[in-house]
Design a protein around this motif. Structure first.
Motif, PDB file in Angstrom:
ATOM      1  N   VAL A 110     144.146  -4.494  -9.115  1.00 33.67           N
ATOM      2  CA  VAL A 110     144.844  -5.734  -8.767  1.00 33.67           C
ATOM      3  C   VAL A 110     145.552  -6.247 -10.021  1.00 33.67           C
ATOM      4  N   THR A 111     146.859  -6.399  -9.955  1.00 28.45           N
ATOM      5  CA  THR A 111     147.622  -6.792 -11.136  1.00 28.45           C
ATOM      6  C   THR A 111     148.944  -7.416 -10.720  1.00 28.45           C
ATOM      7  N   ARG A 112     149.479  -8.255 -11.595  1.00 29.34           N
ATOM      8  CA  ARG A 112     150.800  -8.854 -11.364  1.00 29.34           C
ATOM      9  C   ARG A 112     151.899  -8.028 -12.022  1.00 29.34           C
ATOM     10  N   THR A 113     151.582  -6.828 -12.463  1.00 27.24           N
ATOM     11  CA  THR A 113     152.541  -5.991 -13.179  1.00 27.24           C
ATOM     12  C   THR A 113     153.821  -5.774 -12.390  1.00 27.24           C
ATOM     13  N   VAL A 114     153.699  -5.451 -11.107  1.00 23.85           N
ATOM     14  CA  VAL A 114     154.893  -5.201 -10.293  1.00 23.85           C
ATOM     15  C   VAL A 114     155.770  -6.442 -10.240  1.00 23.85           C
ATOM     16  N   ASP A 115     155.169  -7.588  -9.971  1.00 32.43           N
ATOM     17  CA  ASP A 115     155.940  -8.836  -9.867  1.00 32.43           C
ATOM     18  C   ASP A 115     156.670  -9.145 -11.176  1.00 32.43           C
ATOM     19  N   THR A 116     155.976  -8.934 -12.289  1.00 29.65           N
ATOM     20  CA  THR A 116     156.590  -9.221 -13.591  1.00 29.65           C
ATOM     21  C   THR A 116     157.776  -8.307 -13.860  1.00 29.65           C
ATOM     22  N   HIS A 117     157.631  -7.030 -13.529  1.00 31.13           N
ATOM     23  CA  HIS A 117     158.726  -6.083 -13.754  1.00 31.13           C
ATOM     24  C   HIS A 117     159.896  -6.331 -12.804  1.00 31.13           C
ATOM     25  N   VAL A 118     159.607  -6.708 -11.559  1.00 31.68           N
ATOM     26  CA  VAL A 118     160.677  -7.051 -10.621  1.00 31.68           C
ATOM     27  C   VAL A 118     161.460  -8.248 -11.150  1.00 31.68           C
ATOM     28  N   ALA A 119     160.752  -9.239 -11.666  1.00 30.57           N
ATOM     29  CA  ALA A 119     161.427 -10.417 -12.221  1.00 30.57           C
ATOM     30  C   ALA A 119     162.356 -10.031 -13.369  1.00 30.57           C
ATOM     31  N   GLU A 120     161.925  -9.081 -14.199  1.00 23.46           N
ATOM     32  CA  GLU A 120     162.769  -8.632 -15.299  1.00 23.46           C
ATOM     33  C   GLU A 120     163.987  -7.864 -14.793  1.00 23.46           C
ATOM     34  N   LEU A 121     163.803  -7.018 -13.785  1.00 26.67           N
ATOM     35  CA  LEU A 121     164.950  -6.304 -13.216  1.00 26.67           C
ATOM     36  C   LEU A 121     165.963  -7.285 -12.638  1.00 26.67           C
ATOM     37  N   ARG A 122     165.488  -8.277 -11.951  1.00 29.17           N
ATOM     38  CA  ARG A 122     166.406  -9.283 -11.396  1.00 29.17           C
ATOM     39  C   ARG A 122     167.148 -10.012 -12.508  1.00 29.17           C
ATOM     40  N   ARG A 123     166.437 -10.355 -13.570  1.00 32.19           N
ATOM     41  CA  ARG A 123     167.072 -11.067 -14.686  1.00 32.19           C
ATOM     42  C   ARG A 123     168.203 -10.247 -15.295  1.00 32.19           C
ATOM     43  N   LYS A 124     168.021  -8.931 -15.331  1.00 28.69           N
ATOM     44  CA  LYS A 124     168.989  -8.057 -15.978  1.00 28.69           C
ATOM     45  C   LYS A 124     170.097  -7.570 -15.044  1.00 28.69           C
ATOM     46  N   LEU A 125     169.826  -7.526 -13.722  1.00 30.17           N
ATOM     47  CA  LEU A 125     170.761  -6.864 -12.811  1.00 30.17           C
ATOM     48  C   LEU A 125     171.362  -7.771 -11.744  1.00 30.17           C
ATOM     49  N   GLU A 126     170.770  -8.902 -11.490  1.00 28.51           N
ATOM     50  CA  GLU A 126     171.274  -9.790 -10.441  1.00 28.51           C
ATOM     51  C   GLU A 126     172.204 -10.853 -11.022  1.00 28.51           C
ATOM     52  N   ALA A 127     173.229 -11.207 -10.264  1.00 27.64           N
ATOM     53  CA  ALA A 127     174.121 -12.287 -10.682  1.00 27.64           C
ATOM     54  C   ALA A 127     173.384 -13.621 -10.703  1.00 27.64           C
ATOM     55  N   ASP A 128     172.478 -13.808  -9.738  1.00 27.88           N
ATOM     56  CA  ASP A 128     171.676 -15.027  -9.656  1.00 27.88           C
ATOM     57  C   ASP A 128     170.226 -14.617  -9.443  1.00 27.88           C
ATOM     58  N   PRO A 129     169.467 -14.421 -10.515  1.00 28.10           N
ATOM     59  CA  PRO A 129     168.090 -13.933 -10.379  1.00 28.10           C
ATOM     60  C   PRO A 129     167.201 -14.790  -9.491  1.00 28.10           C
ATOM     61  N   ALA A 130     167.486 -16.094  -9.430  1.00 27.66           N
ATOM     62  CA  ALA A 130     166.672 -16.975  -8.592  1.00 27.66           C
ATOM     63  C   ALA A 130     166.940 -16.760  -7.105  1.00 27.66           C
ATOM     64  N   HIS A 131     168.109 -16.194  -6.782  1.00 21.99           N
ATOM     65  CA  HIS A 131     168.467 -15.903  -5.390  1.00 21.99           C
ATOM     66  C   HIS A 131     169.017 -14.471  -5.340  1.00 21.99           C
ATOM     67  N   PRO A 132     168.127 -13.484  -5.477  1.00 21.80           N
ATOM     68  CA  PRO A 132     168.571 -12.087  -5.613  1.00 21.80           C
ATOM     69  C   PRO A 132     169.281 -11.555  -4.382  1.00 21.80           C
ATOM     70  N   ARG A 133     170.347 -10.813  -4.624  1.00 21.16           N
ATOM     71  CA  ARG A 133     171.117 -10.181  -3.556  1.00 21.16           C
ATOM     72  C   ARG A 133     170.599  -8.780  -3.263  1.00 21.16           C
ATOM     73  N   TRP A 134     170.117  -8.079  -4.302  1.00 26.49           N
ATOM     74  CA  TRP A 134     169.804  -6.660  -4.157  1.00 26.49           C
ATOM     75  C   TRP A 134     168.309  -6.362  -4.159  1.00 26.49           C
ATOM     76  N   ILE A 135     167.591  -6.844  -5.135  1.00 24.73           N
ATOM     77  CA  ILE A 135     166.150  -6.567  -5.222  1.00 24.73           C
ATOM     78  C   ILE A 135     165.428  -7.707  -4.517  1.00 24.73           C
TER      79      ILE A 135
END
Length: 229
Positions: free
Chosen positions: A191-216
């Motif tokens: 049980v870990t938050r690792t996936v959530d943390t990494h998804v948040a980083e991908l959104r920060r780097k790849l999404e135009a609006d990380p708070a409202h992701p279009r792709w991930i």
């Protein structure tokens, strides 16, 4: 068998880790302070680094940032007495691949070491030639490179593996446990938050609006997916 660098100022703990890892047939070196650990990590010898955060001379965060800035992509497992979510996020942003919080069980540590080594060797041995595209992002599998709007995006090894897992099953919802198995090699009992943390980083780097992701995108109570066009 892998070449493992331990950077840990607690000599008793470092000796215990070294003994157990060598018992598992790994080749191990130890550095007891930040500057020595940095020099050893930059040599390119290690296939995995086990890194303490609270080090004399140079803390683990600064050491890790320097290693990544120099282009060294070796997997890094952080050992820390700091268990706060903010500390882990800071570590992931500096370039960590996984965390173990002190005090930890030896079997848990060894399991995570083996998972990181296995994933790293699988990635290194892959001869994929495909490209994936979504929006203005291009993912080059063979080169392990990501470009957004014509500009390179620096992803840590595990971030790239997670993005690749989503790309390969585009449109399908992948549960957190499925991603933990595929990307990190963990069992279903972890049980870990690792996936959530990494998804948040991908959104920060790849999404135009990380708070409202279009792709991930998140599927509540189910997992994550890469959206279709």
């Amino acid at each position: 068998m892998a070449r493992i660098l331990i950077v840990e100022d607690n000599e008793k703990l470092a000796l215990g880790l070294r003994t157990n890892l060598e018992f598992d047939a790994h080749e191990v070196r130890v550095a007891h302070d930040g500057p020595a650990g940095l020099d050893a990590a930059l040599e390119g010898w290690a296939e995995l680094v086990i890194l303490d955060l609270m080090l004399p001379g140079l803390d683990g965060y600064a050491l890790l940032r320097t290693v990544r800035e120099r282009g060294v992509a070796v997997p890094v497992l952080i050992l820390t007495a700091l268990g706060e979510e903010a500390d882990k996020v800071r570590g992931f942003r500096a370039g960590a691949d996984d965390f173990v919080t002190k005090p930890f069980g030896l079997l848990e540590l060894l399991s995570r070491v083996e998972a990181l080594i296995r994933r790293s060797k699988l990635s290194a041995g892959a001869m994929a030639t495909a490209e994936y595209r979504f929006g203005d992002v291009v993912v080059s599998v063979a080169a392990r490179q990501v470009v957004r709007a014509g500009q390179p995006v620096a992803l840590r090894p595990r971030e790239f593996d997670l993005l690749l897992a989503l790309c390969r099953k585009r449109g399908a919802v992948l549960a957190r446990q499925e991603l933990l198995r595929e990307v990190w090699g963990y069992g279903d009992d972890v049980v870990t938050r690792t996936v959530d943390t990494h998804v948040a980083e991908l959104r920060r780097k790849l999404e135009a609006d990380p708070a409202h992701p279009r792709w991930i995108v998140t599927s509540p109570k189910a997992g994550y997916s890469l959206a279709d066009d």
